[in-house]
Design a protein around this motif. Sequence first.
Motif, PDB file in Angstrom:
ATOM      1  N   VAL A 196      15.675 -17.476   3.668  1.00 42.08           N
ATOM      2  CA  VAL A 196      14.792 -16.649   4.506  1.00 42.08           C
ATOM      3  C   VAL A 196      13.530 -17.447   4.834  1.00 42.08           C
ATOM      4  O   VAL A 196      13.076 -17.488   5.991  1.00 42.08           O
ATOM      5  CB  VAL A 196      14.442 -15.309   3.805  1.00 42.08           C
ATOM      6  CG1 VAL A 196      13.321 -14.579   4.547  1.00 42.08           C
ATOM      7  CG2 VAL A 196      15.674 -14.413   3.700  1.00 42.08           C
ATOM      8  N   VAL A 253      11.944 -18.478   8.462  1.00 41.08           N
ATOM      9  CA  VAL A 253      10.565 -18.177   8.874  1.00 41.08           C
ATOM     10  C   VAL A 253       9.918 -19.450   9.438  1.00 41.08           C
ATOM     11  O   VAL A 253       9.309 -19.452  10.510  1.00 41.08           O
ATOM     12  CB  VAL A 253       9.751 -17.634   7.664  1.00 41.08           C
ATOM     13  CG1 VAL A 253       8.266 -17.532   7.999  1.00 41.08           C
ATOM     14  CG2 VAL A 253      10.296 -16.283   7.207  1.00 41.08           C
ATOM     15  N   ALA A 307      12.554 -15.572  12.216  1.00 38.25           N
ATOM     16  CA  ALA A 307      12.450 -14.261  11.553  1.00 38.25           C
ATOM     17  C   ALA A 307      11.846 -13.249  12.529  1.00 38.25           C
ATOM     18  O   ALA A 307      11.079 -13.615  13.420  1.00 38.25           O
ATOM     19  CB  ALA A 307      11.575 -14.377  10.315  1.00 38.25           C
ATOM     20  N   THR A 366      15.905  -9.901   8.734  1.00 37.28           N
ATOM     21  CA  THR A 366      14.553  -9.692   9.292  1.00 37.28           C
ATOM     22  C   THR A 366      14.577  -9.244  10.754  1.00 37.28           C
ATOM     23  O   THR A 366      13.511  -9.034  11.341  1.00 37.28           O
ATOM     24  CB  THR A 366      13.685 -10.978   9.186  1.00 37.28           C
ATOM     25  OG1 THR A 366      14.313 -12.025   9.933  1.00 37.28           O
ATOM     26  CG2 THR A 366      13.494 -11.413   7.739  1.00 37.28           C
ATOM     27  N   GLY A 382       8.984 -12.365   6.791  1.00 37.29           N
ATOM     28  CA  GLY A 382       9.980 -12.777   5.803  1.00 37.29           C
ATOM     29  C   GLY A 382       9.558 -12.449   4.377  1.00 37.29           C
ATOM     30  O   GLY A 382      10.274 -12.741   3.425  1.00 37.29           O
ATOM     31  N   THR A 439      12.782  -8.364   2.972  1.00 39.66           N
ATOM     32  CA  THR A 439      14.037  -8.326   3.721  1.00 39.66           C
ATOM     33  C   THR A 439      14.502  -6.876   3.822  1.00 39.66           C
ATOM     34  O   THR A 439      14.244  -6.080   2.911  1.00 39.66           O
ATOM     35  CB  THR A 439      15.099  -9.165   2.999  1.00 39.66           C
ATOM     36  OG1 THR A 439      14.962  -8.944   1.590  1.00 39.66           O
ATOM     37  CG2 THR A 439      14.945 -10.635   3.297  1.00 39.66           C
TER      38      THR A 439
END
Length: 391
Positions: free
Chosen positions: A45, A49, A54, A95, A122, A125
Amino acid sequence: MDSSAFDLTPVQQDIRARARLFGEKWAPRAAEIDRADSAPIAEMVQHSVELGLAGLTIPTQYGGRGLTAIEFSLAVEEACRAMKSWMAGDILFATTCTGPSVIMISDNKAAHERYLPMIASGEKTAAIALSEPKHGSAVTDIETSAYLDGDELVINGEKRFITGAPDYDVYVTFVRLNGTPGMKGIGAVVIEKGTPGFTLGEGPEYMGSRGSSHGELYFKDCRIPASNLLLGEGSFPTLMQAFNMERLYIASMCLGLAQGAFDEAVAYSHEREQFGQPINEFQAVYHLIAEMWTQIESVRYLTYKAALTAANGKFPNALDVSVAKLHAADMARDVCWKAMQVLGGNGLVTGFPPERCFRDVIVSSIAGGTIQVLKNTIAAQLLGKRLNQRR
Ligand SMILES: Cc1cc2nc3c(=O)[nH]c(=O)nc-3n(C[C@H](O)[C@H](O)[C@H](O)COP(=O)(O)OP(=O)(O)OC[C@H]3O[C@@H](n4cnc5c(N)ncnc54)[C@H](O)[C@@H]3O)c2cc1C
């Protein structure tokens, strides 16, 4: 080989390039993630980002990219193509997809302000929870209940097969409000991990979509602020509109995974020689390549078309997106199987990309609405009447 018919804007080309970088970075770990059925979700994640992937459709005022369904679709397709794993799509799902879409379609501004920035960054979630042990396709029968007690909502019930559980942080949950029966009683709330009365369990180990958890949610007199109500009674059609993002996500993922398997098959067909010649000089293999490409292109048109029907760029039209998901899952299963044939014995080796893509796309035929349920949705739109599904 890239499709040439689509004139992507500079922003769309940029998103696609970033998604490719994302998928390429994680591709070397795809087999390990698949084998272990565990992925470094937080790290993935964070990488999404850093790449600006995201919160793609979350408005810029909340820290998102303010883009539309088509950019999301392109990103999921390209990330899955490059990583050759469902996991690449799942990170973008966390996201941008259904959870954030239900928050965005709600007119609860306080929820927008609280949740959208943390999802877009981010930091948190978001999962979507509809399915229950007794009610899967029959979403209108769900039993997880919510009733108002002062300025709190009290939640009781159980959900299962929830993508991201127990890892994700925020659970956008479909509930039956105030005991009102049928479709009319269904609404949605947002519940944070760690809320007293809310526990999470591990889910089953699936043949595909491995690395991503699909766990269980348990609510026992779980109290949340009444302001966490996203959509109240009578809002089922609105919820389903947001859910169309999930169908688009799965169509895009199938498209990317089929393309990834195709890429592998093409490369292998150049390298592998039998009877003193590259295997793609046998007409049977030569034609397999043509068939696979034709199938992929047909789904690319349907998927992009569905994405472009999205009202305000966010929620695709039910008919187009159901057609895209139905055909995408079917096409991808067939294309991955053809790619496995091109690889011969190597095509059947567990963890080789076409085999992994094959298992992922089979799972995609059930998740987000089964083949049969999608056909019900499509025919209902075409004929203007719903089947009586209840006896
Ligand atoms: C990998 C994965 C991820 C998932 N992620 C999530 C998630 O994040 N959130 C979530 O809420 N759920 C999630 N699900 C659950 C998924 O949405 C359900 O599995 C799906 O909707 C089917 O429900 P079911 O499994 O209960 O099957 P059932 O509804 O029991 O269906 C069994 C069979 O009956 C058929 N059938 C049922 N009703 C009809 C009908 N009216 N007409 C014709 N045929 C019918 C179905 O097509 C199927 O063949 C996930 C599932 C998978 C596999």
